[in-house]
Design a protein around this motif. Structure first.
Motif, short mmCIF file in Angstrom:
data_model
loop_
_atom_site.label_atom_id
_atom_site.label_comp_id
_atom_site.label_asym_id
_atom_site.label_seq_id
_atom_site.Cartn_x
_atom_site.Cartn_y
_atom_site.Cartn_z
N LYS A 131 14.71 29.47 89.42
CA LYS A 131 14.83 30.62 88.16
C LYS A 131 13.21 30.35 87.93
O LYS A 131 12.68 31.47 87.41
CB LYS A 131 15.32 30.22 86.87
N VAL A 132 12.73 29.26 87.30
CA VAL A 132 11.94 29.77 87.08
C VAL A 132 10.54 29.80 88.04
O VAL A 132 9.60 30.53 87.20
CB VAL A 132 11.01 27.78 86.94
N ASN A 133 10.73 29.90 88.95
CA ASN A 133 9.76 29.74 90.33
C ASN A 133 9.31 31.77 90.18
O ASN A 133 8.58 32.55 90.08
CB ASN A 133 10.23 29.90 91.52
N ILE A 134 10.85 32.04 89.83
CA ILE A 134 11.00 33.86 90.12
C ILE A 134 10.16 34.33 88.44
O ILE A 134 9.77 35.42 88.48
CB ILE A 134 12.40 34.06 89.49
N LYS A 147 3.36 38.66 88.22
CA LYS A 147 2.87 40.55 88.80
C LYS A 147 2.35 41.17 87.87
O LYS A 147 1.67 42.09 88.15
CB LYS A 147 4.38 40.72 89.53
N ARG A 148 2.94 40.96 86.42
CA ARG A 148 2.83 41.64 85.10
C ARG A 148 0.90 41.10 85.13
O ARG A 148 0.40 42.31 84.54
CB ARG A 148 3.04 40.61 83.65
N LEU A 149 0.22 39.61 85.21
CA LEU A 149 -0.53 39.83 84.84
C LEU A 149 -1.57 40.64 86.26
O LEU A 149 -2.28 40.78 85.84
CB LEU A 149 -1.12 37.90 85.00
N LYS A 150 -0.84 40.77 87.45
CA LYS A 150 -1.57 41.65 88.12
C LYS A 150 -1.82 43.58 87.61
O LYS A 150 -2.34 43.29 88.10
CB LYS A 150 -1.10 41.07 89.54
#
Length: 145
Positions: free
Chosen positions: A28-31, A38-41
């Motif tokens: 869950k942490v990795n997800i 993804k949001r930062l990208k």
């Protein structure tokens, strides 16, 4: 005779259930980290798009200052593609020949000169540029001149 079998354990240790819970938490942490990356990208891509838009705006617009209702205002307008084809010689000629004795004379001189020769020349140069770009072979032979 009926045999009941137990399902096999993933590990032989007694703490396998706790280990499985821990693994699910790590997943869950990795997800969550993947979602954050993804949001930062996406934000980085958006900022890059904004920069590109500003560069495009700067390259393809011009501004003048006018007085309206006793206030100085900036007015932006697009620079048409054929406006970029005016030769350096003509630009220099225009800057040297324009009557700068008053604001009215500058505007009048601009309207007279650009209404004829300069616009005709720029349109002609733009048509040639398009012709040479669409037919590279023709452009190659004419540049060998």
């Amino acid at each position: 005779f009926l045999m009941i079998r137990r399902p096999p354990r993933s590990t032989q240790s007694r703490s396998s259930a706790a280990s499985d819970v821990y693994k699910r938490q790590i997943d869950k942490v990795n997800i969550g980290k993947q979602d954050e990356l993804k949001r930062l990208k996406e934000m980085e891509d958006f900022k890059q798009s904004q920069k590109e838009a500003l560069v495009f705006f700067r390259k393809n617009t011009a501004q003048i200052e006018i007085v309206r209702d006793h206030k100085l205002e900036k007015v932006y307008f697009p620079i048409l593609p054929f406006c970029k084809t005016l030769s350096k010689k003509k630009k220099k000629e225009f800057h040297e020949d324009v009557d700068r004795s008053s604001t009215q004379s500058k505007v009048t001189d601009l309207a007279i000169k650009f209404s004829g020769l300069y616009i005709t020349e720029m349109e002609h140069e733009e048509k040639l540029r398009i012709l040479f770009n669409t037919n590279r072979l023709f452009g190659f032979f004419t540049s060998q001149g």
